[in-house]
Design an enzyme around this catalytic site. Structure first.
Site, PDB file in Angstrom:
ATOM      1  N   THR A  59     -13.421  -3.625  -4.844  1.00 53.35           N
ATOM      2  CA  THR A  59     -12.875  -2.258  -4.808  1.00 53.35           C
ATOM      3  C   THR A  59     -12.426  -1.773  -6.178  1.00 53.35           C
ATOM      4  OG1 THR A  59     -11.357  -3.422  -3.335  1.00 53.35           O
ATOM      5  CG2 THR A  59     -12.032  -1.302  -2.660  1.00 53.35           C
TER       6      THR A  59
ATOM      7  N   LYS B 115      -4.784  -4.867  -2.272  1.00 50.34           N
ATOM      8  CA  LYS B 115      -5.941  -4.546  -3.128  1.00 50.34           C
ATOM      9  C   LYS B 115      -6.239  -3.042  -3.133  1.00 50.34           C
ATOM     10  CE  LYS B 115      -9.325  -3.408  -0.182  1.00 50.34           C
ATOM     11  NZ  LYS B 115     -10.176  -2.235  -0.177  1.00 50.34           N
TER      12      LYS B 115
HETATM   13  O1  LIG Z   1     -13.259   2.602   0.267  1.00 47.06           O
HETATM   14  P1  LIG Z   1     -12.044   1.723   0.243  1.00 47.06           P
HETATM   15  O2  LIG Z   1     -11.324   1.787  -1.056  1.00 47.06           O
HETATM   16  O3  LIG Z   1     -11.177   1.976   1.440  1.00 47.06           O
HETATM   17  O4  LIG Z   1     -12.557   0.221   0.364  1.00 47.06           O
HETATM   18  C1  LIG Z   1     -13.334  -0.152   1.461  1.00 47.06           C
HETATM   19  C2  LIG Z   1     -13.176  -1.613   1.784  1.00 47.06           C
HETATM   20  O5  LIG Z   1     -11.824  -1.939   2.004  1.00 47.06           O
HETATM   21  C3  LIG Z   1     -13.790  -2.526   0.767  1.00 47.06           C
HETATM   22  O6  LIG Z   1     -13.664  -3.858   1.166  1.00 47.06           O
END
Ligand SMILES: O=P(O)(O)OC[C@H](O)CO
Ligand SMILES: NC(=O)c1ccc[n+]([C@@H]2O[C@H](COP(=O)([O-])OP(=O)(O)OC[C@H]3O[C@@H](n4cnc5c(N)ncnc54)[C@H](O)[C@@H]3O)[C@@H](O)[C@H]2O)c1
Length: 339
Positions: A251, A194
């Site tokens: 995200t 993701k």
């Molecule tokens: O800020 P990111 O893109 O690393 O996303 C944070 C977390 O993984 C969200 O679940």
């Protein structure tokens, strides 16, 4: 002194005082539980213990007095349960400093190790062979968790329900709700993939391609996550849950995501080096995209969005050209053909 404090109440430790480790420590301490938090930065250890803040990685949070920081990872060795929350590329080197022992080790990073292509559980099995592994993953912006906002995660336990019985009371809080799984591979792949797809959605935002394109990317990105996950032994239900689709939706929808923000900068015309310059925070998808694309190619698996993100990060083509290439691919059936 340390031994005495641990005997009195410290039962869980957090390895890594970035935004996520700090937020998890705060969530665990929200009921008064004593939590030991290992920070790599000596100035952060001093700050957390003196002012209960983390100005480096999570400036919005005020931490409970029962969160105690240490710079000595060996201090965590006596605790029965540890959450490993350092970025994926550093997990192996950080765990190497931890005394080996029979404890629960909950892996919280979302990524694939560059070079080796290993998931975090494979890294941890080598670095901490006596540990019972679990994976905690889901839609979890750190600042929301630290603020006590309701959050649900997948807690996948290699040790099945016996391990869940040990860990769930240590981790669950009224506003922090783990759901049981025994599918570690699915939980890991959901979180790692993701992040790469969030970069792609950020590109769509940066190029102002509209909401239809973003929804299409989420759906077709999910198809790639599923394809890769199923080939690796993940279960489809895991990937459609909190740690897969749930986290993908979060995200891919917000500039609170560092991965989405990185993609947005790429879409606006910055190079990856420009977008990442001077950042102390991690966008895991940047390191995972090339290794994930390589794993897919090696398995002769079609992952065009992941491939496009890897090409863009490598500076092989500008964002608009990469999108045009994606759209020019031959038309195909939406559903996977069964073998
Ligand atoms: O800020 P990111 O893109 O690393 O996303 C944070 C977390 O993984 C969200 O679940
Ligand atoms: N921030 C979130 O909202 C969030 C939520 C869920 C999962 N995660 C995941 O948690 C993991 C940690 O992310 P974060 O947001 O806490 O990090 P962060 O960006 O807030 O901080 C960076 C971290 O990297 C560490 N670091 C930097 N260089 C290092 C080195 N050479 N060796 C060891 N550690 C080093 C720093 O000490 C710090 O803990 C990532 O895999 C991320 O995907 C983050």
């Amino acid at each position: 002194m340390t031994t005495l404090r641990q005997a009195q109440g410290e039962r869980i430790g957090v390895i890594g005082a970035g935004a996520w480790g700090t937020a998890l420590a705060q969530a665990l301490a929200s009921d008064g539980s004593e939590v030991v938090l290992w920070a790599r930065e000596p100035e952060l250890v001093a700050e957390i213990n003196a002012t209960h803040t983390n100005s480096l990685f999570l400036p919005s949070a005020k931490l409970a007095g029962s969160v105690r920081a240490t710079g000595d990872i060996a201090e965590l060795g006596a605790l029965p349960a540890l959450l490993a929350v350092v970025p994926a590329q550093f997990l192996g080197s950080v765990l190497a400093g931890l005394p080996d022992g029979t404890r629960d080790l909950v892996l919280c990073a979302k990524g694939i190790e560059a070079g080796s292509g290993r998931l975090m559980a494979d890294v941890a099995r080598d670095a901490a062979p006596a540990a019972s592994l679990a994976v905690l993953s889901g839609p979890t912006f750190a600042h929301e968790v630290a603020a006590g906002l309701p959050t649900a995660v997948t807690l996948a336990c290699a040790g099945g329900e016996a391990q869940w019985a040990r860990l769930s009371p240590l981790i669950a809080r009224p506003a922090f709700r783990p759901y049981y799984s025994d599918d570690l591979i699915g939980a890991e792949i959901g979180g790692a993939v993701k992040n790469v797809l969030a970069i792609a959605c950020g590109v769509v935002e940066g190029l102002q391609l509209g909401q239809n394109a973003r929804a299409a990317l989420i759906a077709r990105g999910y198809a790639e996550m599923l394809r890769f996950g199923l080939a690796r032994g993940a279960r489809a239900e895991t990937l459609s849950g909190l740690c897969g689709l749930g986290d993908l939706v979060l995200t891919c929808s917000s500039t609170s995501s560092r991965n989405f923000s990185l993609g947005k900068a790429l879409g606006e015309g910055q190079s990856a080096a420009e977008a990442l310059a001077g950042k102390t925070s991690v966008a895991e998808g940047a390191a995972t995209a090339p290794v994930l694309a390589e794993l897919a190619r090696a398995a002769n698996m079609d992952m065009p969005i992941v491939e496009a993100v890897a090409r863009l990060l490598a500076g092989e083509a500008p964002a608009r050209a990469v999108v045009s290439e994606l759209l020019a691919r031959p038309l195909k059936a939406e559903l996977e053909r069964k073998a």
